[in-house]
Structures are given as structure tokens and as C-alpha cells.
Design a protein around this motif. Structure first.
Motif, short mmCIF file in Angstrom:
data_model
loop_
_atom_site.label_atom_id
_atom_site.label_comp_id
_atom_site.label_asym_id
_atom_site.label_seq_id
_atom_site.Cartn_x
_atom_site.Cartn_y
_atom_site.Cartn_z
N ILE A 4 0.85 -1.19 0.00
CA ILE A 4 0.00 0.00 0.00
C ILE A 4 0.88 1.24 0.00
CG2 ILE A 4 -2.16 -0.78 1.02
CD1 ILE A 4 -0.91 -0.06 3.76
N LYS A 5 0.43 2.21 -0.76
CA LYS A 5 1.12 3.49 -0.72
C LYS A 5 0.52 4.24 0.46
CE LYS A 5 3.79 4.33 -4.42
NZ LYS A 5 5.16 4.76 -4.34
N GLN A 6 1.37 4.63 1.39
CA GLN A 6 0.81 5.45 2.45
C GLN A 6 1.83 6.52 2.79
OE1 GLN A 6 0.50 2.68 5.81
NE2 GLN A 6 1.30 4.34 7.08
N THR A 7 1.35 7.62 3.22
CA THR A 7 2.28 8.68 3.55
C THR A 7 2.91 8.39 4.90
OG1 THR A 7 0.94 10.23 2.34
CG2 THR A 7 2.51 11.15 3.87
N LEU A 8 4.20 8.18 4.86
CA LEU A 8 4.91 7.97 6.11
C LEU A 8 5.97 9.04 6.15
CD1 LEU A 8 5.21 6.09 8.54
CD2 LEU A 8 6.97 4.90 7.29
N CYS A 9 5.77 10.04 6.98
CA CYS A 9 6.71 11.14 6.97
C CYS A 9 7.98 10.69 7.66
CB CYS A 9 6.11 12.33 7.69
SG CYS A 9 5.80 11.99 9.42
N LYS A 10 8.97 11.57 7.67
CA LYS A 10 10.26 11.19 8.25
C LYS A 10 10.11 10.73 9.69
CE LYS A 10 11.19 15.85 9.65
NZ LYS A 10 12.05 17.00 9.64
N TRP A 11 9.11 11.26 10.39
CA TRP A 11 8.94 10.87 11.79
C TRP A 11 8.52 9.41 11.88
CZ3 TRP A 11 11.61 14.08 14.10
CH2 TRP A 11 11.63 15.42 13.71
N GLY A 12 7.68 9.02 10.92
CA GLY A 12 7.30 7.61 10.88
C GLY A 12 8.52 6.75 10.61
N ARG A 13 9.38 7.25 9.71
CA ARG A 13 10.57 6.48 9.37
C ARG A 13 11.52 6.33 10.55
NH1 ARG A 13 11.10 9.10 4.23
NH2 ARG A 13 12.59 10.48 5.24
N ILE A 14 11.60 7.37 11.35
CA ILE A 14 12.48 7.27 12.52
C ILE A 14 11.98 6.18 13.45
CG2 ILE A 14 13.15 8.45 14.65
CD1 ILE A 14 13.33 11.03 13.07
N VAL A 15 10.68 6.23 13.72
CA VAL A 15 10.11 5.22 14.60
C VAL A 15 10.33 3.84 14.00
CG1 VAL A 15 7.96 4.36 15.58
CG2 VAL A 15 8.44 6.80 15.59
N ASP A 16 10.20 3.78 12.68
CA ASP A 16 10.39 2.53 11.96
C ASP A 16 11.80 1.99 12.13
OD1 ASP A 16 8.42 1.24 10.57
OD2 ASP A 16 9.61 1.34 8.72
N ALA A 17 12.76 2.88 11.95
CA ALA A 17 14.16 2.45 12.02
C ALA A 17 14.52 1.99 13.42
CB ALA A 17 15.08 3.58 11.58
N LEU A 18 13.81 2.51 14.40
CA LEU A 18 14.10 2.10 15.77
C LEU A 18 13.25 0.90 16.17
CD1 LEU A 18 14.51 5.66 17.29
CD2 LEU A 18 16.23 4.16 16.29
N TYR A 32 1.88 10.59 13.67
CA TYR A 32 3.30 10.93 13.72
C TYR A 32 3.51 12.44 13.67
CZ TYR A 32 4.14 6.01 12.85
OH TYR A 32 4.17 4.66 12.95
N THR A 33 3.79 13.02 14.80
CA THR A 33 4.14 14.44 14.76
C THR A 33 5.54 14.58 15.34
OG1 THR A 33 3.34 14.89 16.99
CG2 THR A 33 1.75 15.12 15.20
N GLU A 34 6.17 15.66 14.94
CA GLU A 34 7.54 15.90 15.40
C GLU A 34 7.64 15.84 16.92
OE1 GLU A 34 10.01 19.98 15.85
OE2 GLU A 34 9.33 19.52 13.82
N GLN A 35 6.78 16.60 17.57
CA GLN A 35 6.82 16.70 19.03
C GLN A 35 6.69 15.32 19.68
OE1 GLN A 35 6.85 20.02 20.02
NE2 GLN A 35 7.16 19.60 22.19
N ASP A 36 5.70 14.55 19.19
CA ASP A 36 5.43 13.24 19.78
C ASP A 36 6.59 12.28 19.55
OD1 ASP A 36 3.05 14.02 20.76
OD2 ASP A 36 1.80 12.99 19.27
N VAL A 37 7.08 12.24 18.33
CA VAL A 37 8.14 11.29 18.03
C VAL A 37 9.41 11.62 18.81
CG1 VAL A 37 9.68 10.42 16.22
CG2 VAL A 37 7.24 10.65 15.77
N VAL A 38 9.76 12.90 18.84
CA VAL A 38 10.97 13.28 19.57
C VAL A 38 10.82 12.91 21.04
CG1 VAL A 38 12.41 15.20 20.32
CG2 VAL A 38 11.65 15.07 17.96
N HIS A 39 9.63 13.17 21.57
CA HIS A 39 9.42 12.83 22.98
C HIS A 39 9.50 11.33 23.20
CE1 HIS A 39 6.99 11.95 26.63
NE2 HIS A 39 7.71 12.95 27.08
N TYR A 40 8.86 10.60 22.33
CA TYR A 40 8.82 9.14 22.44
C TYR A 40 10.23 8.54 22.40
CZ TYR A 40 7.98 4.31 20.84
OH TYR A 40 8.00 2.96 20.69
N ILE A 41 11.05 9.03 21.50
CA ILE A 41 12.38 8.45 21.33
C ILE A 41 13.35 8.90 22.42
CG2 ILE A 41 14.39 8.31 19.79
CD1 ILE A 41 12.09 6.98 18.55
N THR A 42 13.14 10.09 22.94
CA THR A 42 14.14 10.60 23.89
C THR A 42 13.70 10.51 25.35
OG1 THR A 42 13.27 12.82 23.50
CG2 THR A 42 15.23 12.20 22.28
#
Lengths: 486, 333
Positions: free
Chosen positions: B48-62, B75-85
């Protein structure tokens, strides 16, 4: 508009100049809205903190240039003043600049090739022969010499200005060893790190890929089309004022940073002397002037070059970027003929105009100029870097007389140009936006099969209020330049 | 040395390496602009083609997309950064990793150089004070640079003062196994990107910034240039990250280091020794597989089967470590 913001604009008179950010009635131009909002909202302490961080980073990374002043025993190593309000160019505007740049550099390249081969443009009477023969930068050694891929200028830096109506004009062509790439890239990384939100929300055209294209362009010049050519950047050494840039480019492109003494000439080839012995060099991206390249061919007391380099070049065993002798086209007198070159070689009308220019070797041009020196800018044709200039409107009677005498003595040394009302952009000084004059150095990269214009370029700022001199050697600063990609 | 000590040491190495990798990855991706559409392979074999922004990719890579989506939804910047850090509920966040590493150092304080405790503790205390706002409002880049400085300090101290005995080798084993897995995860996201780019040599216009980010996130940009010059393509990057012998974050290099440290561990107990030999053989087998991999194998691998296999093998190594040395310990991946 709040009162606090209103007070900022007391610095602004937008009547007589085109301002990049503000319209005539001081409304913010549409493509600047995000940027203006960001900076107008910031409190002075925050602005000061960002500025301090930026200075710190520039010092740590050694983003400096060396200033040699006559009355200084120690050279000054200073960071180039960097202003963090980016200059913004809308997409449609950029597209036309890009077309104009490609057209211009293509014609200049054709011109240089012509000058060192058939000289058709002289025979057809478009350009006077004296312009070529008397030209300081004409290199007879290049006559009849085939350069790899017919590319004379792998990298050019074309300076653009805007007049009071916002129209773009080419101010000069830098075709020998243009510099400023490193400030462009470092400026971008500073902006994207320190103002990441603003940067990321602005859809700015990417410039990273351009470095890859730069490298591809250099590789495409390798004689014998080697798959894995050895490329070096030839620097005059760590004392050169642009040494930071040389190191930066070598590092980013993964090419060797060498000085003349690291290279050896043998059997019509150039070799790099390293721990593994001698390895043949295929392409030299040189950041020193023609006359220092090869003491056997040019200035014989130069220790910076490689004795025999020109022999290897003639034998077709090495590519030199930019080729020797390109200066013949970036002379300020030849500049006046570039629009004619474009028509002559491409049959097209120039997309980007020259600043109206008077060639003082011509009688009628000279007479007009001498009568109107107080309104003109006079430049020497064989000097670069903003030295040897007369800015008529700002000069005293005495200075004007001195220049008039010099012009009468040796008219072909000078050109005169209409004083352009350079456009201005706000810079952040003392916590407020103040207008300063700017220009734009656009970088064009040319390889065997493609031509590329780095999106944006280096915006240079005259930091002195009212000053028109933007050269970093004269205390100018720089800004990041954003081309919007949508 | 007690089993649980061995386990603690192994995980100190892993957690510190993980913290560093996360910081590297998120820092570099933070400065990526492109919001692009990635093809996400579906479990039923379709795409499926789906929009996965860079934030999604970061979560993906981790490697924790499902748990993220459960908790945050979008996937928002604020949420992803908080989640990862800073998210203490995320078993893989920076703060969790550093906290675990610190707990483990604490249980071993008498066996380890005191400087090691000082730096781990200092690191944790510094990180604990950080608020989500600090990261995004000031300069995220500076924050992540500081993280790298802390982990470098930790590694520098182990390098310069730890006796080269079992303690040291366990930490290093953990570090290199973690690094192997991390590099493979980064590559999987590169493979996703490859499926987007035109197959012919040439214009990687759209994905160039992303490919460069992959290289920068492992500080491999300059080394890559030396080997591949201007040939920045997904294939070249994948090959570089798997097979390069001198780049310290490549899979090849990490496995060879893992092997060396594994052999450095000295054991008295006979039973343990034979289990130890088994793991060494497992690593040697993986190294041999890697040595047989050709460029083409990696290029002919649009679904990332090869990396998937390598990741699986790395996971098995982790499990083998647990069974051999820790036995009673809980493996907390």
C-alpha cells in the motif's frame, strides 16, 4: 501590526530601494511571511542567545577567513559575519534566474573556447581584437589546446544584483577560482540547526545534492574516461585566506587536499606523492591563480605550483578545473560584451541583463563618463575584490579628479557603470531589523554532460549602513539563501 | 564473575550503544525536509502506498512502530521526539536506555572504574532534567550532539582505564552486537527507499537527501565518499554499510569486533566453555555468510530478505548469549 513592531520600521525607508522583505507600503511580501513572523516574535534576549550560539559554532568549526592587513603584523582570523534572517527567492523567480545562468555560462564557455581556437567572434567583428590581446588574463599557452570535454569552467560564480524595481542584473562573472561555496553550505547547516522549525516549515530547495554534482562534474573531466579517477584540490596552503573553503570542499567531496609540493611531474604525467608511492592524478581542481600554476610556463619564481604541469596538460594526461586562461572572459571590460556573446553563440536574447556599462577605451563612452563621474561607478578592469573602485555619488571632488586623471592616462584600464540602487534586505542588528544592501553570488557547475545551478547561492551583505561594498575582504557579511521549492 | 554480572555488563554495552544510535538517527532525520510517500509492504503480500513522513521512518528504524501507534496515534515531530528521547514508558527511549545502563553500573560499582559510574550517573542526571520543550525549541542538534559527547565519554573511559578482562569484553560484546542490529535496521529503511527510486543509474533527485541522512547518521559520509565518490545510490550505501571492512559502524566491522571480544572471554567451567565455543561458531558462521555475500546479492534483494536474515541471525546471537552466560537472567531487549 503591533506598536512594538511598528517601531522597528522606523529604520526603514523603502521608497528609493527595492526591499526583499517589505513592499513599498511596508507590508511583508508573501514569500517572507513565515520568516518575518519568526523574527518579529523573538525577544532580544533570545535573538542574542541565538547569535552567541552561532558565533560559537562558527569558531569551533573554524568557519573563518584570514585577513591580511598592511598595518597588521599578525593576520586576523575572523568569522565571516553571518546574518540569520535568510534571503528568500520564490520558485518562479528562481527558475528564470537558473535559465539565465545556464544561458550565460554556456555562452562564456563557448567564447573562451573560441578565443583559444578560431577566434570567430573577433573575425566577425563582435569583439575588438585589442580586448583579447591586451587582456592580462589571456594565456597564449592555451591557444589551440584541447581541454577535456570542452569544459573550461567547472565552477563559476556569477554575481547578481537587483535594481529599485526588483529586476535582476549580472554585476560580474567570476570564472577563475570563484569562492564562497563553504559559506553557502555552512550557512545552510547553521540555519537548519539553529532555526530548524522555520527551515523545515519553509520547503527550501535542497543544496546537498549539488555537492555530489560538483564531484561528478570534476570526475567527468578525467582524461581517458577512467572509472575511478584520482582527483585533487590544489591549494596555495594553509595561509591562504580561503583555506577553510579548500579544506571544506576536499572533505565534502572526498578528494585529496594537496599543495604543489605534493605533486610530481614525470613522463608528461602528474603524480601524487603519498605513503603508497606515486599515484597518477587525473583531475586537478585548483584554487590558485593561473600565474602560480607552473613556474616553467608562467611566473617562474612561484613555489606554489607544479613545474611541468602545463606539459602534462598539453599531453592530455591531466584535467585542470577551471582551465587556465578563463580569466579572459571575466575581465570587467569583456563583461560589457557578454550580451553580444550570448546572441552570437546561442542566437538567443539574454535572459539576464548586464548592468549598463561604459567601456572607457571607446571615445564616446569615455566622454560621457568623464562628464558624469559623480553619478557613475568606475572599476579597474584587472583587479578584483572591490579594490580600485570609484563610487561617484559617494566620492569627494578630489577623488573624482584623481580618477578622471587616471582614466585619461590609461582609459582601457577602466570601465564605468550606472550606479545601481542595489536592493536591500533586513539584517538583525542590535535586536532590530535594519535594511542593508545585498547582492547574490550564484554558483554554476558544468561537467561533461550536464550543467547545474546550485539553488540559491550566497547572499552577501554590506554591513555598513548605506554601503554598497559586499566583499568579505571589505567587511561584508553573508546570509543563507532559500529558494522555495513550492 | 557472576552470571548476573556478566549480563549486566553486556547490557551496559548495549544500552550505551543504543542511546548513541538513537541520538544519531534522530538528529540527522530531524533536519530532513522531505515529506514523502513510502511503499509499506503489507502482511498479505500486497503493497500500500501510504504517507509515512520522516517521523514515521524514525520510529520505523528504531523498530517500534506498533507500540508507538498504540500510544500516540499519529506521527508528529513533538510526539516522536518525545517518544524516542524522554518517554519513560518506551523501553527503547534514550532516557530508559541510560537509566538501565546506570542501574547496571550501580550493581557493579565495586568491580568497575569509579569514573565509569561518574559518567553514567552524570549522563542520567543531565538527561533526567530535560523537558520536551528544551529539545524542540532550542537547538535539537545541540541536544543530540551532547548525547553523543556523553556516550563518547563513556566509551573513552572504558577504552582508557578498563583492564582487558572479562568485564571489558562483555561490555564490548554488547556494544558490537547492538551496533550490528542498529546498522541493519537503518539499512532496512534504506531498502524501503530503494524501492522508490528509478532503477536506472542516475537521478536520485527525490531521495538524495534521505540517502545522505542515512550515511550521516552513522557518520559514514566522508568514508563513503572515499570509496564510492559521487555514486550515492541506495545500492552503494547498503553495500558500504554491510561489507566495508574499515568503517567502524559497518556490519562486517561490528561482527569482526564481536568475534574478537567473544574470544577474549576466558572461562573456567567446562560446561560453560563448550557453550561459549558454540556461540563463537555461530558468529564465525555469520561472518562466513557475510564474506560470501556479493554486491549482486544485496542488489537483487528488493524486499530486504538478506538484511532480514542478518537481523534474525543477530537476534539469535543475543538469545544464545542469554542462554550461555546469563541463564537465570531475564533478557530485556
Amino acid at each position: 501590526m503591533s506598536m512594538a513592531m511598528q517601531s522597528q520600521f522606523n529604520f526603514y525607508d523603502s521608497q528609493s530601494f527595492y526591499d526583499e522583505m517589505f513592499d513599498k507600503d511596508l507590508t511583508v511580501r508573501m514569500h517572507y511571511e513565515g520568516v518575518h513572523r519568526t523574527f518579529a516574535r523573538m525577544k532580544p534576549p533570545e535573538l542574542a542567545a541565538r547569535h552567541a550560539t552561532m558565533q560559537q559554532r562558527m569558531l569551533e568549526e573554524g568557519i573563518t577567513f584570514t585577513l591580511y592587513a598592511q598595518d597588521q603584523s599578525e593576520p586576523l582570523e575572523r568569522t565571516i559575519p553571518f546574518d540569520y534572517i535568510p534571503r528568500i527567492i520564490p520558485r518562479h523567480e528562481w527558475e528564470s534566474i537558473e535559465r539565465g545562468m545556464k544561458q550565460r555560462v554556456k555562452a562564456l564557455n563557448a567564447f573562451i573556447r573560441d578565443i583559444y581556437h578560431e577566434q570567430a567572434i573577433v573575425k566577425d567583428g563582435i569583439i575588438p581584437r585589442s580586448m583579447i590581446i591586451g587582456n592580462t588574463y589571456f594565456r597564449p599557452e592555451m591557444a589551440g589546446l584541447h581541454v577535456p570535454q570542452n569544459v573550461y569552467m567547472t565552477a563559476s560564480g556569477i554575481d547578481l544584483i537587483r535594481d529599485e524595481k526588483g529586476r535582476y542584473f549580472v554585476l560580474e562573472d567570476n570564472l577563475r577560482t570563484p569562492s564562497g561555496f563553504s559559506y553557502l553550505y555552512k550557512g545552510r547547516s547553521l540555519m537548519s540547526e539553529l532555526f530548524s522549525e522555520l527551515y523545515l516549515s519553509s520547503a527550501v530547495a535542497d543544496i546537498e545534492r549539488s555537492l555530489n554534482i560538483f564531484l561528478s562534474s570534476l570526475r567527468s573531466l578525467a582524461p581517458s574516461g577512467k572509472r575511478d579517477p584520482l582527483i585533487v584540490l590544489l591549494t596555495p596552503g594553509a595561509y591562504n585566506s580561503a583555506y577553510f573553503e579548500h579544506a571544506f570542499l576536499a572533505q565534502q567531496m572526498g578528494i585529496h587536499l594537496v599543495e604543489g609540493r605534493d605533486l610530481v611531474y614525470k613522463d608528461h604525467k602528474i603524480y601524487l606523492r603519498d605513503l603508497r608511492g606515486l599515484r597518477q592524478v587525473d583531475v586537478i581542481y585548483r584554487r590558485l591563480d593561473d600565474e602560480y600554476l607552473d613556474p616553467l610556463a608562467f611566473q617562474s619564481d612561484s613555489l606554489l605550483g607544479v613545474p611541468g604541469l602545463m606539459n602534462a596538460y598539453r599531453a592530455g594526461n591531466i584535467a585542470i578545473a577551471n582551465a587556465p586562461g578563463t580569466g579572459v572572459a571575466d575581465d570587467k571590460a569583456v563583461y560589457a560584451y557578454v550580451p553580444d556573446m550570448i546572441r552570437y553563440y546561442s542566437g538567443e536574447e539574454p535572459i539576464l541583463d548586464n548592468v549598463p556599462t561604459y567601456v572607457l577605451a571607446r571615445k564616446e563612452d569615455r566622454e560621457y563618463a568623464l562628464a558624469n563621474l559623480d553619478q557613475l561607478v568606475v572599476k579597474e578592469t584587472s583587479l578584483s575584490g572591490g579594490y580600485g573602485m570609484l563610487i561617484g555619488p559617494a566620492a569627494s571632488q578630489k577623488e573624482i579628479h584623481t580618477f578622471a586623471d587616471a582614466i585619461r592616462r590609461d582609459p582601457s584600464r577602466y570601465i564605468a557603470q550606472t550606479t545601481m540602487k542595489l536592493s536591500r534586505a533586513p539584517v538583525m542588528l542590535g535586536g532590530a531589523m535594519q535594511p542593508r544592501h545585498i547582492d547574490l553570488r550564484v554558483f554554476v557547475l558544468m561537467g561533461g554532460s550536464q550543467m547545474h545551478v546550485i539553488p540559491g547561492g550566497l547572499t552577501r551583505v554590506a554591513l555598513q549602513e548605506g554601503s554598497l561594498v559586499v566583499n568579505s575582504s571589505q567587511g561584508g557579511g553573508v546570509k543563507d539563501t532559500w529558494v522555495l521549492s513550492r | 564473575m557472576l552470571n548476573r554480572n556478566a549480563e549486566a555488563l553486556f547490557w551496559i554495552g548495549r544500552y550505551m550503544e543504543r542511546a548513541e544510535n538513537h541520538a544519531r538517527l534522530i538528529d540527522v532525520h530531524f533536519h530532513l525536509q522531505a515529506e514523502d510517500t513510502l511503499a509499506i509492504p503489507r502482511s498479505d503480500g500486497g503493497t500500500i502506498k501510504q504517507t509515512l513522513c520522516k517521523w514515521g521512518r524514525i520510529v520505523d528504524a528504531l523498530g517500534s512502530r506498533s507500540s508507538y501507534e498504540q500510544q500516540y496515534g499519529s506521527y508528529t515531530e513533538q510526539d516522536v521526539v518525545h517518544y524516542i528521547t524522554l518517554d519513560r514508558d518506551n523501553a527503547n527511549s534514550l532516557v530508559t536506555c541510560v537509566n538501565h545502563a546506570r542501574d547496571n553500573v550501580r550493581t557493579l560499582r565495586e568491580k568497575l572504574p569509579s569514573e565509569l559510574w561518574d559518567v553514567t550517573n552524570g549522563f542520567y542526571l543531565w538527561l533526567r532534567e530535560k523537558q520536551a520543550g528544551d529539545l524542540t525549541h532550542e537547538s535539537p542538534h545541540q541536544f543530540f550532539s551532547r548525547i553523543k559527547e556523553w556516550t563518547s565519554l563513556f566509551h573513552g573511559i572504558t577504552q582508557s582505564v578498563m583492564p582487558r578482562e572479562n568485564e571489558w569484553h562483555f561490555i564490548e560484546c554488547g556494544r558490537y552486537l547492538e551496533r550490528t542490529e542498529n546498522t541493519l535496521r537503518i539499512m532496512q529503511s534504506a531498502i524501503m527507499t530503494r524501492s522508490l527510486s528509478p532503477s536506472e543509474e542516475g537521478d536520485n533527485f527525490e531521495i538524495y537527501p534521505y540517502l545522505q541522512a542515512v550515511l550521516r547518521s552513522v557518520s559514514g559520509y566522508q568514508t563513503f565518499r572515499r570509496y564510492y565518490a559521487d555514486g550515492v545510490s541506495p545500492d552503494a550505501i547498503i553495500e558500504f554499510l554491510v561489507l566495508n571492512e574499515v568503517f567502524p559502524r559497518s556490519v562486517h566491522f561490528s561482527l569482526h569486533e564481536l568475534d574478537a571480544h567473544l574470544r577474549g572471554i576466558e572461562l573456567q567451567e567446562k560446561q560453560l566453555r563448550s557453550a561459549h565455543d558454540r556461540i563463537i561458531r555461530q558468529v564465525v558462521k555469520l561472518k562466513a555468510e557475510l564474506a560470501c555475500l556479493e554486491r549482486e546479492d544485496l542488489q537483487m534483494d528488493p524486499e530486504g530478505k538478506v538484511t532480514g536474515h542478518l537481523l534474525q541471525a543477530a537476534g539469535q546471537l543475543g538469545a544464545a548469549f542469554a542462554q550461555t552466560f546469563f541463564r537465570f537472567g531475564e533478557v530485556s531487549a
